[in-house]
Scaffold this motif. Structure first.
Motif, PDB file in Angstrom:
ATOM      1  N   PHE A  72       0.878  -1.167   0.000  1.00 20.86           N
ATOM      2  CA  PHE A  72       0.000   0.000   0.000  1.00 20.86           C
ATOM      3  C   PHE A  72       0.922   1.225   0.000  1.00 20.86           C
ATOM      4  N   TYR A  73       1.210   1.745  -1.186  1.00 23.49           N
ATOM      5  CA  TYR A  73       2.053   2.930  -1.308  1.00 23.49           C
ATOM      6  C   TYR A  73       1.153   4.135  -1.081  1.00 23.49           C
ATOM      7  N   SER A  74       0.908   4.401   0.189  1.00 22.60           N
ATOM      8  CA  SER A  74      -0.161   5.307   0.611  1.00 22.60           C
ATOM      9  C   SER A  74       0.340   6.736   0.814  1.00 22.60           C
ATOM     10  N   LEU A  75       0.865   7.337  -0.251  1.00 24.37           N
ATOM     11  CA  LEU A  75       1.185   8.755  -0.197  1.00 24.37           C
ATOM     12  C   LEU A  75      -0.094   9.583  -0.121  1.00 24.37           C
ATOM     13  N   ASP A  76      -1.193   9.005  -0.572  1.00 27.78           N
ATOM     14  CA  ASP A  76      -2.525   9.588  -0.496  1.00 27.78           C
ATOM     15  C   ASP A  76      -3.428   8.515   0.099  1.00 27.78           C
ATOM     16  N   GLU A  77      -4.702   8.803   0.227  1.00 23.29           N
ATOM     17  CA  GLU A  77      -5.654   7.882   0.860  1.00 23.29           C
ATOM     18  C   GLU A  77      -5.810   6.591   0.054  1.00 23.29           C
ATOM     19  N   ILE A  78      -5.809   5.471   0.762  1.00 25.10           N
ATOM     20  CA  ILE A  78      -6.237   4.184   0.210  1.00 25.10           C
ATOM     21  C   ILE A  78      -7.374   3.701   1.098  1.00 25.10           C
ATOM     22  N   ARG A  79      -8.534   3.456   0.482  1.00 28.18           N
ATOM     23  CA  ARG A  79      -9.712   3.046   1.257  1.00 28.18           C
ATOM     24  C   ARG A  79     -10.321   1.796   0.647  1.00 28.18           C
ATOM     25  N   LEU A  80     -10.449   0.768   1.467  1.00 27.10           N
ATOM     26  CA  LEU A  80     -11.100  -0.476   1.078  1.00 27.10           C
ATOM     27  C   LEU A  80     -12.435  -0.574   1.789  1.00 27.10           C
ATOM     28  N   GLY A  81     -13.472  -0.982   1.054  1.00 25.36           N
ATOM     29  CA  GLY A  81     -14.761  -1.250   1.667  1.00 25.36           C
ATOM     30  C   GLY A  81     -14.693  -2.540   2.474  1.00 25.36           C
ATOM     31  N   HIS A  82     -15.842  -3.116   2.770  1.00 20.12           N
ATOM     32  CA  HIS A  82     -15.911  -4.367   3.529  1.00 20.12           C
ATOM     33  C   HIS A  82     -15.751  -5.566   2.590  1.00 20.12           C
ATOM     34  N   HIS A  83     -15.191  -6.657   3.126  1.00 19.57           N
ATOM     35  CA  HIS A  83     -15.077  -7.941   2.422  1.00 19.57           C
ATOM     36  C   HIS A  83     -14.245  -7.837   1.146  1.00 19.57           C
ATOM     37  N   CYS A  84     -13.183  -7.024   1.160  1.00 20.55           N
ATOM     38  CA  CYS A  84     -12.274  -6.900   0.014  1.00 20.55           C
ATOM     39  C   CYS A  84     -11.089  -7.842   0.189  1.00 20.55           C
ATOM     40  N   VAL A  85     -10.543  -8.286  -0.933  1.00 22.57           N
ATOM     41  CA  VAL A  85      -9.323  -9.090  -0.939  1.00 22.57           C
ATOM     42  C   VAL A  85      -8.310  -8.405  -1.851  1.00 22.57           C
ATOM     43  N   VAL A  86      -7.121  -8.153  -1.313  1.00 17.45           N
ATOM     44  CA  VAL A  86      -5.992  -7.698  -2.121  1.00 17.45           C
ATOM     45  C   VAL A  86      -4.958  -8.815  -2.041  1.00 17.45           C
ATOM     46  N   SER A  87      -4.816  -9.559  -3.134  1.00 15.70           N
ATOM     47  CA  SER A  87      -4.002 -10.776  -3.123  1.00 15.70           C
ATOM     48  C   SER A  87      -2.514 -10.478  -3.228  1.00 15.70           C
ATOM     49  N   GLN A  88      -1.722 -11.522  -2.988  1.00 15.29           N
ATOM     50  CA  GLN A  88      -0.278 -11.422  -2.858  1.00 15.29           C
ATOM     51  C   GLN A  88       0.359 -10.721  -4.046  1.00 15.29           C
ATOM     52  N   LYS A  89       1.380  -9.922  -3.711  1.00 21.74           N
ATOM     53  CA  LYS A  89       2.235  -9.199  -4.655  1.00 21.74           C
ATOM     54  C   LYS A  89       1.533  -8.069  -5.398  1.00 21.74           C
ATOM     55  N   SER A  90       0.329  -7.705  -4.997  1.00 18.93           N
ATOM     56  CA  SER A  90      -0.330  -6.565  -5.635  1.00 18.93           C
ATOM     57  C   SER A  90       0.200  -5.256  -5.064  1.00 18.93           C
ATOM     58  N   TYR A  91       0.139  -4.204  -5.895  1.00 22.60           N
ATOM     59  CA  TYR A  91       0.737  -2.920  -5.546  1.00 22.60           C
ATOM     60  C   TYR A  91      -0.292  -1.830  -5.796  1.00 22.60           C
ATOM     61  N   LEU A  92      -0.725  -1.179  -4.720  1.00 25.51           N
ATOM     62  CA  LEU A  92      -1.650  -0.049  -4.812  1.00 25.51           C
ATOM     63  C   LEU A  92      -0.829   1.217  -4.662  1.00 25.51           C
ATOM     64  N   CYS A  93      -0.740   2.008  -5.733  1.00 28.60           N
ATOM     65  CA  CYS A  93       0.215   3.113  -5.829  1.00 28.60           C
ATOM     66  C   CYS A  93      -0.501   4.445  -5.951  1.00 28.60           C
ATOM     67  N   THR A  94      -0.516   5.240  -4.884  1.00 32.33           N
ATOM     68  CA  THR A  94      -1.200   6.535  -4.915  1.00 32.33           C
ATOM     69  C   THR A  94      -0.301   7.678  -5.362  1.00 32.33           C
ATOM     70  N   GLY A  95       0.953   7.399  -5.701  1.00 30.32           N
ATOM     71  CA  GLY A  95       1.875   8.447  -6.100  1.00 30.32           C
ATOM     72  C   GLY A  95       2.391   8.264  -7.509  1.00 30.32           C
ATOM     73  N   SER A  96       2.703   9.382  -8.162  1.00 29.00           N
ATOM     74  CA  SER A  96       3.321   9.365  -9.480  1.00 29.00           C
ATOM     75  C   SER A  96       4.096  10.673  -9.647  1.00 29.00           C
ATOM     76  N   HIS A  97       4.457  10.987 -10.883  1.00 32.79           N
ATOM     77  CA  HIS A  97       5.198  12.208 -11.172  1.00 32.79           C
ATOM     78  C   HIS A  97       4.628  12.863 -12.421  1.00 32.79           C
ATOM     79  N   ASP A  98       4.742  14.165 -12.487  1.00 33.08           N
ATOM     80  CA  ASP A  98       4.268  14.934 -13.627  1.00 33.08           C
ATOM     81  C   ASP A  98       5.283  14.804 -14.760  1.00 33.08           C
TER      82      ASP A  98
END
Length: 197
Positions: free
Chosen positions: A95-121
């Protein structure tokens, strides 16, 4: 003809400056979190989900009941993370949480996944930092080894197939695949009369 690799760079990384970015906590607090996570998470037994959830809550994450967090999951800034009830966070998830990461109920984020809230212009010579939240509706499954980009919202009950790359919003109740990830078919549930057809 081979591509040119000798032309001058259009960006100047010497001028990079993220001093206006707000991590949400002091530098000392951030370092303390990274130290605790580096030691407490990987050394905790596989079954000690309650302990890992407790640690995340102590550092400002909102974590619901019945959540499973594997020892090798990583959270950059937990105070920017909300995880609903009965979610599963797999091994080596980031969870590359430079900004908000929000999961609802009963969510699955499986192995090796990458949630990326940051980038560059990419149009900025200074390569300026950009951030945007990631929002997952209830019942979303992000299958193994997926990438979810900043600013993405995934509708409730959607499945993102293994090794997909999600760069734009996905509607609810769909099976989505590919890179870039796109809806392929409605998700149906055998015991729900009102699931999409």
């Amino acid at each position: 003809m081979k591509p040119d690799i000798e032309s001058p760079a259009w960006v100047d990384l010497r001028t990079y400056d993220q001093s206006d970015y707000d991590r949400g906590r002091s530098g000392v607090y951030v370092l303390l979190w990274w130290l605790v996570q580096a030691i407490a998470f990987p050394l905790s037994p596989h079954f000690a989900n309650g302990f890992r959830c407790w640690v995340l809550r102590r550092f400002g994450a909102t974590v619901g009941e019945g959540v499973i967090v594997r020892p090798t999951a990583r959270f950059t800034y937990p105070w920017k993370v909300t995880i609903g009830d009965f979610c599963w966070i797999g091994d080596d998830v980031v969870f590359y949480s430079l900004d908000e990461i929000r999961l609802g109920h009963h969510c699955v984020v499986s192995q090796k996944s990458y949630l990326c809230t940051g980038s560059h212009d990419i149009g900025d010579r200074q390569f300026g930092l950009t951030t945007n939240p990631i929002l997952l509706g209830n019942g979303v499954w992000i299958a193994t080894d997926c990438f979810v980009a900043a600013g993405v919202t995934i509708g409730s009950n959607t499945v993102v197939g293994a090794r997909s790359s999600v760069f734009s919003d996905l509607p609810g109740g769909q099976i989505c695949l590919g890179s870039p990830c796109r809806p392929k078919s409605p998700r149906t549930m055998a015991d729900l009369a009102d699931s999409p057809t």
